[in-house]
Every structure is written in C-alpha cells, then in structure tokens.
Design an enzyme around this catalytic site. Structure first.
Site, short mmCIF file in Angstrom:
data_model
loop_
_atom_site.label_atom_id
_atom_site.label_comp_id
_atom_site.label_asym_id
_atom_site.label_seq_id
_atom_site.Cartn_x
_atom_site.Cartn_y
_atom_site.Cartn_z
N ASP A 1 -8.31 -3.65 -1.29
CA ASP A 1 -9.52 -2.68 -1.67
C ASP A 1 -9.01 -1.47 -2.35
O ASP A 1 -9.65 -0.98 -3.48
CB ASP A 1 -10.25 -2.50 -0.50
CG ASP A 1 -9.46 -1.66 0.46
OD1 ASP A 1 -9.58 -0.46 0.60
OD2 ASP A 1 -8.69 -2.36 1.30
N LYS B 1 -11.28 -9.11 5.59
CA LYS B 1 -11.87 -7.72 5.65
C LYS B 1 -12.49 -7.46 4.54
O LYS B 1 -11.87 -7.15 3.37
CB LYS B 1 -10.76 -6.92 6.03
CG LYS B 1 -11.48 -5.52 6.39
CD LYS B 1 -10.37 -4.68 6.85
CE LYS B 1 -10.87 -3.11 7.11
NZ LYS B 1 -9.69 -2.18 7.16
N TYR C 1 0.84 -1.29 0.01
CA TYR C 1 -0.04 0.16 -0.14
C TYR C 1 0.86 1.45 -0.07
O TYR C 1 0.50 2.23 -0.81
CB TYR C 1 -0.85 0.04 1.08
CG TYR C 1 -1.62 1.36 1.53
CD1 TYR C 1 -2.82 1.54 0.81
CD2 TYR C 1 -1.32 2.26 2.30
CE1 TYR C 1 -3.71 2.87 0.44
CE2 TYR C 1 -1.93 3.55 2.28
CZ TYR C 1 -3.01 3.61 1.55
OH TYR C 1 -3.80 4.90 1.71
#
Length: 520
Positions: free
Chosen positions: A300, A372, A265
């Site tokens: 995500d 998640k 990320y």
C-alpha cells in the site's frame, strides 16, 4: 483456476516463475550474510535481557563487544558461549554486563572448544524457541476456546497514543466496538533505532515504542477482552526497520498474532540498506513461521508516492516477490497477509471500477492468503464527510472482493491523530457495510470481457513484463533505479550497511539451524 477474472493460468504460473527467478539471488545473498540484528535476536532467544543504566540493551553491548574482538562474520553464538565457559558463568546477561565493563575478551573457538560452545549455544537458543512454540500452542488453545470472529474480513484498527497505559483502555474499547485485530503503531523514527528499547514506555510520538514489556502488557489486556467478548482479539506490531529480527523474536516470545513485515518497505521508505533489509527479513520470517504469526506486507505504501493507476502493476510484482520470500522462509499461505490499497484518485473516471479490478486481481492471484486491504489516505482532503464516504466505498470493495483483513479507514486521516469518536464513527461505517453487504462477494461477478476483467488482465500483463525486466538486470538493480514507489535505493548505500557481514567459513547460527531443521 480462471475464477471471476478469467485469468490465464499459464500467465499466472509465468509470473510466479519470474518472481522466483528475481528473488533467488536475494535469498542466496541472505543465506551468505548476517547482521548485528540477526545476531542480537539469537542472543535474545538465548536469554539475554535488560539494559544498562543508560538504557542501552545488554544484547547490544554484548554483540558490540564480540564484534570488536573477532568481527561479525563468525556469528556471535560460538564466541559468546565459549567465553561463558571460560568465565565459568551460567548467565548470558551477566556475561554481557562483564563484557560491557571490559573484563571479558572474546575469541573464535576451535576444536573441542568450538564443539562445546556450539552445543551450549544451541541448547540455550532451543529453550527460547520452545517458549515460542508454547506461545503458539497457547494461541491455538485460546482460539479454540473463544473462537475467531464470526465473519471475514477481520476488522483491523490502529491504536497508538505514545503511552502504553493509554493505549490499553483504547484498544479494549475498540475491541468492544467491533475491532478484531489491534495494531499498536510504533513511535515516529523507531524503525531507525538500531536497538530495541526496554520496559513499559509513555513517551512515544505519533505512536508507542515497541518493547517486549509493551508487547506483554497489551497481549494480557487483549486476552481479558477476548474472555469478555467471546472471540479471540489479535495483536499486531511491527517487525521492520533496523531491528526486524529482534522484533520478530520478541513477538514470538510474547504471543503477538500479526507483524508488519515487508521485504522492501524499509529499503524504500526508510532508506535502510537493501542487503541489511533482505538478510534481516529472511531471519524474521523464519521466526514468524515458527511462531504462527501472520505477516502483513506493505505494498500500500507504494501508492502513497506513485500513482495508483499507472503503477498498479508494481504492487502485483511486489506481492509476488513477497510471496516467494515468505514461502522460502517457511511461511504457509495462511500466514502471508499481502498488502494492497484503495488509493486511486477519486476524481479519475471509473475509479471505483479500477479499485474493484485491482482488489479482485489480488484476491484471485493469492486465493489462500489473508489479504490486507488498506483504506484511502493519499487523497483525503480534510473534508470528513467526503472522507467517510470514501471509506464506505473502500469497505464495500473489501466486501465485494472477499478481502481477509480490513484496516479501518478514518475520516480524519492525514488531518489529526484520530480521536476515540473518530474511531467509533469509522467502526460504525465498517459494521454497516459488512452487515448490509458482507455476503455480496458471492453474487459479484464482473461482466465477461468487461472493464474490470480487462483492467485486471492489463495489470497482470504489465506485472509480468516488469518481472521479466527485473530478472534480466537483478532485483537489487531494479530497486536502485526506483522501480518500486519511485524511490531509488542503491545496494551499496543506506542506513545499517555497517552492520552487515559476509559469513566466514566457520559461521554458526544455532537459531537458523533450529528453524530450518525438523525440531528444536
């Protein structure tokens, strides 16, 4: 093994084998390098606390002084504890203060001095690790006492006003309304700060600064809520950015339960140097493993910049890589909260069936991970009624596919910072869906050979093909070429590269020695 999707076990095994092949050189890179944040985390575990009058943490001042005298590649533990002995000091923070004033010089000890400094540094760091062990045992006692939420998925809600003293009553209200995990997101830009602020803070923007004192205050408040509600309420923050290892250490010391911690990320979305990130994430995950913290990965985010249909396989590839890196660092399956998201454009035909295929694929590839599941954000338009309906579909997919952690979607996502009333309506949505359909995952079985199975097989096949290409070139090259989230991040560029060093022959890190050993 085949489950509801009838996945080919040989192909699944091949995917994991390819992920390990792609990830192994990165692990070797992490094993042979250190960073300023890794070394600061070591000293935090050894007891360095506080900041100078300008707000610069003493741990930063101490590491900077060591680096100026002897460089980073030897590690800071031996030079620091050698200087502590030479200066006849018992307090490492006091040594940091003297070093900042320019009254201490550091050297790389040799012979008996090296042996003594290593032994002393290990004792000091072991005391910090034992504190993390006590906090983990404390969590386990509280979970036994108050109990876990009575059902899965856990309901995960974000609270962050910028002011920790405003966050606390909002977090407690959210827990009363049904939230099982409270995430305090960080102030905008904190991931790019190469230091961790000190003390309780009230001036964050679009989030609240992550500090040790803020961790302590919120953990104490949620312990009160746990007693009141008769269920253990979990606390989440972020181990990402330039201070990932330090955040992990502070989270362990203050008994946080989950930490956002993704292997890529920071590289993709914060332009942090890839080598810096991979070195930092390995150490941070070793700390998380010891602390019993569940990590949340960030797949995500790829779907906010790339198309959720065309690039679904990149999410699967990242999940497999994150799993490999997590296991290598010592995390158990129950700690690996792999991320994925409900981000298919709702105007695409069969969008809900596509979401079901993607979510069920993640569930079956990682059956023991507390996945998640992230709500729609990219295609929120400001129409709150449509947004609430999309969130309801998201919640339904979460129930149908047995997700582990459900982040509450807000109908005002991307429009305003949600009001308390927005959170209340969003929690009503989640409670209704889970109450009405929470057991549907037992009944939901896609048609054999039907649309959902075919789509899942297609995504897995594309993921294997991509992993084969990554293995042929290298993961760092793939990242540099924009394979994930369409962001191109070369290994020789990005923020924080100047804080990376290759190990010298006498490099010593007592924290790694303890975390990779049998005990403290």
């Amino acid at each position: 093994m085949s489950g509801k999707l009838d996945l080919d076990p040989v192909l699944v095994a091949r995917a994991r084998e390819l992920a390990a092949r792609a990830g192994a050189p990165v692990v070797e890179l992490a094993r042979s390098h250190t960073t300023v944040s890794v070394e600061r985390a070591v000293l935090r575990l050894a007891g360095v606390q506080g900041a100078d009058p300008d707000g610069i943490p003493w741990v930063n001042r101490l590491v900077d002084a060591v680096v100026a005298d002897v460089g980073l590649g030897h590690g800071v533990a031996a030079p620091v504890f050698d200087a502590l002995a030479r200066e006849q000091l018992a307090d490492v923070t006091l040594l940091a203060q003297k070093a900042a004033a320019g009254s201490v010089r550091f050297e790389v000890p040799a012979g008996r001095a090296a042996t003594a400094s290593r032994r002393a540094s290990r004792r000091a760091v072991a005391a910090g690790v034992r504190r993390i062990d006590r906090r983990r045992a404390e969590r386990e006692r509280l979970v036994r006492r108050f109990g876990d939420p009575p059902r899965r998925p856990w309901i995960y809600l974000i609270v962050a006003t910028g002011d920790i003293y405003e966050d606390i009553p909002q977090a407690q209200a959210a827990a009363r309304a049904g939230a099982d995990a409270i995430a305090v997101i960080r102030s905008t830009g904190q991931s790019l700060l190469d230091y961790v602020p000190e003390g309780a803070t009230r001036e964050g923007f679009a989030g609240t600064y992550a500090t040790q004192e803020n961790f302590r205050l919120m953990r104490a408040a949620l312990d009160e809520s746990s007693r009141e509600l008769g269920r253990y309420v979990r606390l989440t923050n972020y181990a990402s950015g330039l201070c990932m290892p330090e955040m992990a250490a502070l989270a362990g010391l203050e008994r946080l339960d989950m930490m956002l911690n993704d292997s890529m990320y920071g590289i993709l979305f914060r332009d942090i140097n890839p080598i810096r990130t991979f070195v930092d994430q390995r150490f941070s995950r070793q700390v998380h493993a010891r602390a019993g913290i569940i990590i949340n990965t960030g797949e995500d985010n790829y779907l906010t910049t790339a198309d959720a249909v065309d690039e679904a396989h990149t999410v699967t590839v990242s999940q497999l890589l994150n799993e490999y890196f997590a296991h290598e660092a010592g995390l158990a399956d129950w700690q690996v909260g792999l991320g994925h998201a409900f981000e298919v454009n709702p105007d695409v035909p069969e969008s809900l069936r596509l979401e079901l295929a993607h979510a069920l694929l993640a569930r079956e590839l990682f059956p023991d991970a507390p996945l998640k599941w992230m709500p729609p954000t990219k295609h929120m338009t400001g129409d709150v009624f449509r947004g609430n309906l999309l969130d309801g579909f998201f919640n339904l997919v979460g129930a149908l596919t047995g997700q582990g952690i459900l982040l509450v979607g807000m109908m005002t996502e991307a429009v305003v910072t949600p009001w308390l009333s927005d959170r209340d309506i969003a929690l009503q949505n989640v409670r209704y869906v889970l109450g009405a359909a929470g057991g549907l995952h037992e009944d939901f079985v896609p048609a054999p050979g039907g649309f959902i199975q075919q789509r899942a097989h297609q995504v897995l096949g594309s993921a294997v093909e991509l992993l084969e290409r990554v293995g042929e070139q290298s993961l760092l090259t793939a990242i540099g070429e924009g394979t994930f989230g369409i962001m191109k991040r070369p290994a020789d560029r990005g923020r924080g590269l100047d804080g990376v060093a290759r190990h010298e022959g006498d490099y010593y890190n007592p924290a790694v020695e303890i975390l990779e050993g049998a005990g403290s």
